[in-house]
Design an enzyme around this catalytic site. Structure first.
Site, PDB file in Angstrom:
ATOM      1  N   MET A  63       0.852  -1.193   0.000  1.00 62.53           N
ATOM      2  CA  MET A  63       0.000   0.000   0.000  1.00 62.53           C
ATOM      3  C   MET A  63       0.893   1.250   0.000  1.00 62.53           C
ATOM      4  O   MET A  63       0.441   2.345   0.315  1.00 62.53           O
ATOM      5  CB  MET A  63      -0.935  -0.009   1.216  1.00 62.53           C
ATOM      6  CG  MET A  63      -1.883  -1.208   1.189  1.00 62.53           C
ATOM      7  SD  MET A  63      -3.407  -0.955   2.091  1.00 62.53           S
ATOM      8  CE  MET A  63      -2.788  -0.690   3.729  1.00 62.53           C
TER       9      MET A  63
ATOM     10  N   HIS B  90       8.876   0.871   3.776  1.00 60.11           N
ATOM     11  CA  HIS B  90       9.860   0.834   4.855  1.00 60.11           C
ATOM     12  C   HIS B  90      10.759  -0.384   4.616  1.00 60.11           C
ATOM     13  O   HIS B  90      10.581  -1.117   3.623  1.00 60.11           O
ATOM     14  CB  HIS B  90       9.169   0.787   6.224  1.00 60.11           C
ATOM     15  CG  HIS B  90       8.124  -0.280   6.337  1.00 60.11           C
ATOM     16  ND1 HIS B  90       8.427  -1.626   6.323  1.00 60.11           N
ATOM     17  CD2 HIS B  90       6.774  -0.210   6.436  1.00 60.11           C
ATOM     18  CE1 HIS B  90       7.326  -2.326   6.428  1.00 60.11           C
ATOM     19  NE2 HIS B  90       6.293  -1.496   6.483  1.00 60.11           N
TER      20      HIS B  90
ATOM     21  N   HIS C 238       9.253  -3.704   3.513  1.00 58.34           N
ATOM     22  CA  HIS C 238       8.928  -3.840   2.086  1.00 58.34           C
ATOM     23  C   HIS C 238      10.214  -4.071   1.278  1.00 58.34           C
ATOM     24  O   HIS C 238      10.232  -4.868   0.337  1.00 58.34           O
ATOM     25  CB  HIS C 238       8.287  -2.551   1.553  1.00 58.34           C
ATOM     26  CG  HIS C 238       6.958  -2.225   2.161  1.00 58.34           C
ATOM     27  ND1 HIS C 238       6.754  -1.113   2.942  1.00 58.34           N
ATOM     28  CD2 HIS C 238       5.764  -2.850   2.075  1.00 58.34           C
ATOM     29  CE1 HIS C 238       5.483  -1.070   3.312  1.00 58.34           C
ATOM     30  NE2 HIS C 238       4.853  -2.113   2.806  1.00 58.34           N
TER      31      HIS C 238
ATOM     32  N   GLY D 255       4.832 -10.188   4.302  1.00 59.48           N
ATOM     33  CA  GLY D 255       5.600 -10.194   5.553  1.00 59.48           C
ATOM     34  C   GLY D 255       4.897 -10.976   6.658  1.00 59.48           C
ATOM     35  O   GLY D 255       3.665 -11.003   6.735  1.00 59.48           O
ATOM     36  N   GLN D 256       5.701 -11.554   7.519  1.00 63.68           N
ATOM     37  CA  GLN D 256       5.183 -12.337   8.647  1.00 63.68           C
ATOM     38  C   GLN D 256       4.549 -11.437   9.718  1.00 63.68           C
ATOM     39  O   GLN D 256       3.806 -11.909  10.562  1.00 63.68           O
ATOM     40  CB  GLN D 256       6.335 -13.185   9.225  1.00 63.68           C
ATOM     41  CG  GLN D 256       6.031 -13.950  10.505  1.00 63.68           C
ATOM     42  CD  GLN D 256       4.968 -15.040  10.314  1.00 63.68           C
ATOM     43  OE1 GLN D 256       4.643 -15.421   9.194  1.00 63.68           O
ATOM     44  NE2 GLN D 256       4.421 -15.521  11.421  1.00 63.68           N
TER      45      GLN D 256
ATOM     46  N   ASP E  89       2.186  -9.500   9.294  1.00 65.60           N
ATOM     47  CA  ASP E  89       0.757  -9.709   9.068  1.00 65.60           C
ATOM     48  C   ASP E  89       0.506 -11.212   8.975  1.00 65.60           C
ATOM     49  O   ASP E  89       0.130 -11.738   7.916  1.00 65.60           O
ATOM     50  CB  ASP E  89       0.330  -8.998   7.772  1.00 65.60           C
ATOM     51  CG  ASP E  89       0.579  -7.509   7.857  1.00 65.60           C
ATOM     52  OD1 ASP E  89       0.029  -6.867   8.760  1.00 65.60           O
ATOM     53  OD2 ASP E  89       1.346  -6.978   7.034  1.00 65.60           O
TER      54      ASP E  89
ATOM     55  N   GLN F 150      -2.914 -12.384   7.831  1.00 60.86           N
ATOM     56  CA  GLN F 150      -3.072 -12.107   6.396  1.00 60.86           C
ATOM     57  C   GLN F 150      -2.372 -13.188   5.573  1.00 60.86           C
ATOM     58  O   GLN F 150      -2.926 -13.696   4.585  1.00 60.86           O
ATOM     59  CB  GLN F 150      -2.491 -10.726   6.083  1.00 60.86           C
ATOM     60  CG  GLN F 150      -2.347 -10.428   4.609  1.00 60.86           C
ATOM     61  CD  GLN F 150      -1.953  -8.986   4.348  1.00 60.86           C
ATOM     62  OE1 GLN F 150      -2.764  -8.080   4.476  1.00 60.86           O
ATOM     63  NE2 GLN F 150      -0.709  -8.743   3.992  1.00 60.86           N
TER      64      GLN F 150
HETATM   65  O1  PAF Z   1      -0.168  -5.926   3.631  1.00 60.55           O
HETATM   66  C1  PAF Z   1      -0.573  -4.987   2.912  1.00 60.55           C
HETATM   67  O2  PAF Z   1       0.105  -3.956   2.728  1.00 60.55           O
HETATM   68  C2  PAF Z   1      -1.944  -5.079   2.254  1.00 60.55           C
HETATM   69  O3  PAF Z   1      -2.848  -5.719   3.079  1.00 60.55           O
HETATM   70  C3  PAF Z   1      -1.897  -5.718   0.857  1.00 60.55           C
HETATM   71  C4  PAF Z   1      -1.459  -7.179   0.929  1.00 60.55           C
HETATM   72  C5  PAF Z   1      -0.963  -4.949  -0.057  1.00 60.55           C
HETATM   73  C6  PAF Z   1      -3.304  -5.703   0.232  1.00 60.55           C
HETATM   74  O4  PAF Z   1      -3.788  -4.408   0.084  1.00 60.55           O
END
Ligand code: PAF
Length: 281
Positions: free
Chosen positions: A30, A34, A37, A147-148, A150, A153
């Site tokens: 998004m 940092h 990423h 990433g772990q 999240d 997710q």
């Molecule tokens: O982890 C994130 O930044 C968001 O949830 C993602 C996976 C890019 C989906 O919008």
């Protein structure tokens, strides 16, 4: 490195890349990059011929009253940061192209999305799975990187890929931390200096509980109490949840007798931060 906003243009580019027999890595973000990423970009760069990063603040994963409007956005900064990791293409779509008028299809992974962040943020994971599946269809990556930090997710996306037979390898990379161990997050930017000083208590709490676990404590309540006790050392912290769940169905456990995730979500003012550690038996 190209910045592509247009969906047909993106599809044409990745089609060509695939036709040349090259592998494609995707790092969905998004934006407001940092080090976390960047570590995903580096991994993706080393494992694929063509590297796509998407930047899209996805409105449908934010609930009413959450920080969709305020979420930090700075394309120029992200472009420069990603250049050093050799990104080939940034996909930077517009909301109206991702969700045109009349858009009505959503992806929902049941079960795994009802605990932890799913309980505090109803509809959040439906938004995540929907946008990620759209990104997979648009970019057709061989591998996608998350990433772990999240953790929920990551598990939800793995389940989606498995259940819907999506042809992509999901690669989950360790959480990257600041020198004081606060997990990197674009939302750390919102913290006041006082909150920033206290935010590392989240990880300290998780680590202290993991230490207790390694010393033999198996009672989930006791372990969670330790985390809460440490986080409560901050006057600014408001605990959303501290939970211990098994890693298959993300259901809470009373005793840690199998691999579990110890996860916390804590609010500092209006900033909600999450972190987790694994409890390995
Ligand atoms: O982890 C994130 O930044 C968001 O949830 C993602 C996976 C890019 C989906 O919008």
């Amino acid at each position: 490195m190209e910045i592509v906003r247009d969906i047909p243009k993106l599809k044409e580019t990745v089609k060509k890349v695939r036709a040349e027999g090259k592998s494609i890595g995707l790092v969905p973000t998004m934006g407001y990059l940092h080090e976390g990423h960047l570590s995903l970009l580096q991994a993706a760069r080393s494992e694929n011929d063509f590297l796509v990063m998407s930047i899209f603040v996805n409105p449908i994963q934010f609930g009413a009253g959450e920080d969709y409007e305020e979420y930090p956005r700075d394309l120029e900064r992200d472009r420069e940061l990603s250049l050093s990791d050799g990104c080939d293409l940034i996909f930077y779509p517009e909301v109206r192209d991702m969700y045109p008028e009349g858009y009505s299809t959503f992806v929902e992974v049941e079960g795994l999305t009802e605990t932890l962040c799913g309980a505090s943020r109803p509809g959040h994971f439906r938004g995540v799975t929907t946008v990620v599946l759209k990104l997979f269809n648009l970019v057709s990556p061989h591998r996608a990187y998350f990433g772990q930090k999240d953790a929920q997710q990551a598990l939800v996306l793995k389940k989606m890929v498995e259940d819907l037979n999506v042809d992509v390898d999901l690669i989950i990379k360790p959480t990257v931390r600041e020198p004081d161990c606060l997990a990197m997050s674009s939302r750390n930017k919102y913290l006041t200096p006082e909150q920033r000083k206290e935010a590392p208590l989240i990880y300290r709490g998780l680590e202290e509980a993991r230490k207790l676990f390694r010393e033999g404590e198996r009672d989930a309540e006791q372990l969670k109490l330790k985390v809460k006790e440490i986080i409560s050392g901050s006057e600014e912290a408001l605990i959303d949840y501290v939970e211990i769940v098994e890693t298959r169905g993300l259901q809470p456990v009373k005793e840690v007798r199998q691999e579990c995730l110890l996860a916390a979500a804590v609010k500092f003012g209006s900033t909600r931060l999450i972190d987790n550690v694994m409890l390995e038996v």
